[in-house]
Design an enzyme around this catalytic site. Structure first.
Site, PDB file in Angstrom:
ATOM      1  CD  GLU A 157       3.426  -4.890 -13.220  1.00 41.19           C
ATOM      2  OE1 GLU A 157       2.907  -6.018 -13.254  1.00 41.19           O
ATOM      3  OE2 GLU A 157       4.640  -4.706 -12.989  1.00 41.19           O
ATOM      4  CD  GLU A 310       5.759  -3.200  -8.939  1.00 37.88           C
ATOM      5  OE1 GLU A 310       6.158  -4.350  -9.205  1.00 37.88           O
ATOM      6  OE2 GLU A 310       4.570  -2.873  -8.977  1.00 37.88           O
TER       7      GLU A 310
HETATM    8  C1  GAL Z   1       4.772  -6.742 -10.381  1.00 41.71           C
HETATM    9  C2  GAL Z   1       3.477  -6.279  -9.722  1.00 41.71           C
HETATM   10  C3  GAL Z   1       3.600  -6.292  -8.200  1.00 41.71           C
HETATM   11  C4  GAL Z   1       4.192  -7.593  -7.743  1.00 41.71           C
HETATM   12  C5  GAL Z   1       5.525  -7.807  -8.425  1.00 41.71           C
HETATM   13  C6  GAL Z   1       6.222  -9.062  -8.008  1.00 41.71           C
HETATM   14  O1  GAL Z   1       4.572  -7.114 -11.704  1.00 41.71           O
HETATM   15  O2  GAL Z   1       3.149  -4.988 -10.129  1.00 41.71           O
HETATM   16  O3  GAL Z   1       2.319  -6.082  -7.639  1.00 41.71           O
HETATM   17  O4  GAL Z   1       3.324  -8.623  -8.043  1.00 41.71           O
HETATM   18  O5  GAL Z   1       5.307  -7.890  -9.815  1.00 41.71           O
HETATM   19  O6  GAL Z   1       7.444  -9.215  -8.691  1.00 41.71           O
END
Ligand code: GAL
Length: 671
Positions: A157, A310
């Site tokens: 990110e 994710e």
């Molecule tokens: C994302 C990040 C992850 C984790 C996640 C939690 O933005 O890439 O490492 O922190 O959020 O929701």
């Protein structure tokens, strides 16, 4: 492009996986063993590893400890899982910041950020780049030929947070010199005669003067470009040593200070981190529309499937209030991504951390530490559905309509000081236009103004496109001339790419195409609305209303005489096409009807010919139709004498599809 999962031995299907922070569990071998069995049970076939592992891999400069990562690779490989390997630049080890303080970002006041947190490195620092090249080279050499490796996950990110260190300022000035060549050209482009802001040397330029909008715009462009440049530097050893392993970096936000339309041109596969705010309001339709908009944006970046890198299997822990997903919502929201073009469903994260700031963020395996949890059951069920959807892998969606979302125009609109500054809401405005297509079940791309090809669309929508580059104006002209239908919202094309106002009426450079010229824009206060009429119906106008002079357009809707009596909606035939202008912010219902009628008029058809109830989304991906109910109540969808989809066997005689709350059905087109 990521190799189609069809081509990967043992992988004839969509990816289902998670971030696996294996290094957090090295002292608990039993847990690592349990994980393997649980992964099989949940139909997990891919894990992203190493994302925040730098301090575990390189414990001092140039001294690598790969033993634990070797173990992770071997265990997952034996367990028949594939691996997405991350480069660890998202969070740097303490020894690196201590030895080379330049790796940490500097604030606008010239103070070095203390070590810690993440995603706060300087993108220009030669020492940081050197350190990243060293570890990325080591990773590529060690794991590049491992049969489990399918994709590089570069960093995590990236964001556009600016760094004001001497390295960055020097690079910015060089970037400016390349763009403008002479300081006089820069002064002209930035309009620096205003407030005596003329520069006489490049060194005088410091990107902290928010009163020079063009300077701030260029600083944001530079920061975005420098992030892409940093990404490419990270990729260099990966692409050299492992030319056959594709590269991605997980996009997020999307308004994080990066021009993703430009960034997308440099990655092999788009990946996206999605965190919709489910159940935050009584009605989930808005959250579903926004999620769909963002998925369609990811698919449109390169015009091909993307990866959902994710998502949370439950609640997150960084929102004011994050609700647990209600029954059905996990499967529904995961399959929504697939319906819009994702080839994967992946989670943050596999196992819930015991410590650190994310210890209360849900994960597939929670602190409850068994497979017998609500979350685990829903994840496992998602895995089994994805397995059955193998044939969809790699397939695309076809859209005849597109909404333009321009990151740079948003930056400059944000900086602009207008007669009305509160509630500019560019993103919301774009989503509300897109929403009309979503509700009608009409596939819609979300594209950029600069890098996207307009010619493949029938309908092109430009909500609030405040900054218009001259080349984009030309593209719009050609698009319309060749038979395209363009719809512009208010505040269109006020400034050119240097943030200089167009003279002689707007939309700048396109007044003949739209057959109108905007003379000024009225400000509407929050307590009021204006009224315009169209097709015999009264409509409300909010926040901004452009005053239109007609130059040849036909007026479709006008403000009441008691107000200003001016045109509100116009259309102009141009070449073989037509250009519509809607001069104000309207209610959602107006847009829903307007675009439904427009699509019918120009034969842009929905995926299915039924009336789609509120809160229901119908998305067609290749031959597969996803019918998704985002309502917290059962809905009946009357499908009449259906000839369009193959209904499930037990439903073949019915005339109605009934979906439970947060339920979906996935069916094949009949022909
Ligand atoms: C994302 C990040 C992850 C984790 C996640 C939690 O933005 O890439 O490492 O922190 O959020 O929701």
């Amino acid at each position: 492009m990521i190799p189609s999962t069809e081509d990967i031995e043992g992988f004839p299907r969509l990816l289902h996986g998670a971030d696996y922070n294996y290094e957090q569990w090295l002292d608990f071998p039993q847990i690592l063993d349990d994980d393997l069995a649980l992964m099989r049970e949940a139909e997990i076939n891919v894990l992203s590893v190493g994302i925040f592992s730098w301090s575990m891999i390189e414990r001092e400069e140039g001294i690598f400890h790969f033993d634990w990562l070797d173990g992770c690779f071997e265990q997952l490989y034996k367990n028949k899982q594939k691996i997405i390997l991350a480069t660890p630049s998202g969070s740097k080890p303490a020894w690196l910041s201590e030895k080379y303080p330049e790796v940490s970002q500097m604030t606008v006041n010239g103070t070095r950020q203390p070590h810690g947190g993440r995603q706060n490195h300087c993108r220009t620092s030669p020492e940081y780049r050197k350190a990243c090249t060293r570890i990325n080279t080591a990773l590529a050499k060690r794991y590049g030929t491992h049969p489990a490796l399918i994709l590089w996950h570069v960093s995590n990110e990236y964001n556009g947070m600016p760094c004001y260190c001497p390295w960055c300022l020097t690079a910015f000035r060089a970037w400016l010199e390349k763009r403008y060549v002479t300081i006089d050209a820069l002064n002209a482009a930035w309009y620096t005669t205003f407030w005596s802001h003329r520069f006489s040397s490049w060194e005088q330029i410091y990107p902290a003067d928010s009163s020079i909008h063009a300077l701030m715009l260029d600083w944001q462009r530079f920061t975005s470009d420098q992030t892409i440049d940093f990404f490419l530097a990270e990729c260099e050893p990966l692409r050299r040593i492992t030319p056959d392993i594709p590269v991605t970096t997980n996009f997020h936000g999307p308004d994080v200070g990066l021009d993703y339309h430009k960034f997308a041109q440099y990655v092999d596969v788009i990946s996206w981190d999605s965190y919709p705010e489910w159940h935050k309001t009584p009605d989930d339709e808005d959250a579903a529309v926004k999620a769909g908009f963002l998925y369609d944006m990811q698919r449109s970046f390169l015009g091909k499937p993307f990866l959902l890198m994710e998502s949370s299997p439950g609640a997150v822990n960084w929102q004011g209030v994050s609700k647990k997903k209600r029954k059905g919502m996990h499967i529904l929201s995961s399959l929504q991504a697939v319906a819009h073009g994702s080839d994967s469903v992946q989670y943050f994260q596999w196992r819930q951390s015991r410590g650190g700031t994310e210890k209360f963020h849900d994960a597939v395996v929670t602190h409850f530490n068994t497979n017998d949890t609500r979350i685990f059951h829903e994840v496992a069920k998602t895995g089994s559905i994805l397995k059955r959807l193998a044939s969809i892998t790699g397939t695309n969606k076809e859209s005849q309509a597109a909404v333009v979302y321009d990151f740079q125009s948003n930056w400059v609109l944000d900086n602009a000081q207008l007669p009305r500054n509160v509630g500019k809401n560019y993103q919301k405005e774009c989503i509300s236009h897109y929403s009309a297509f979503w509700k009608a079940g009409i596939s819609c791309d979300v594209i950029g103004a600069e890098h996207s090809d307009f010619s493949k669309y029938r309908i092109l929508v430009l909500p609030m496109l405040y900054m218009l580059r001259e080349e984009t104006a030309e593209k719009i002209r050609r698009f319309t001339d060749n038979g395209g239908v363009v719809v512009s919202g208010f505040l269109a094309a006020l400034v050119n790419e240097n943030d200089l106002c167009y003279q002689g009426g707007t939309p700048g450079g396109l007044t003949d195409v739209f057959g109108i010229s905007v003379e000024e824009t009225e400000t509407i206060a929050d307590y009021e609305s204006l009224i315009f009429s169209m097709n015999g119906q009264k409509q409300k106008a909010f926040h901004y209303a452009d005053h239109i002079r007609v130059l040849g357009a036909q007026v479709l809707g006008s403000f009441d005489e008691s107000e200003n009596g001016l045109p509100a909606v116009t259309v102009c035939k141009y070449g073989k096409g037509a250009a519509y202008y809607i001069c104000t912010r309207t209610e959602q219902e107006f847009k829903d009807q307007f675009f439904r009628d427009l699509c019918a008029q120009y034969s842009v058809n929905p995926s299915v010919p039924w009336n789609i109830p509120k809160g229901v989304s119908v998305q067609k991906r290749n031959e597969v139709v996803f019918i998704m109910n985002f309502n917290n109540n059962e809905v009946d969808i009357p499908i009449g004498k259906n000839e369009y989809i193959n209904l499930p066997e037990n439903a073949s005689v019915c005339r109605t599809i009934t979906l439970p709350p947060y339920g979906l059905i996935i069916v094949k087109l009949a022909r």
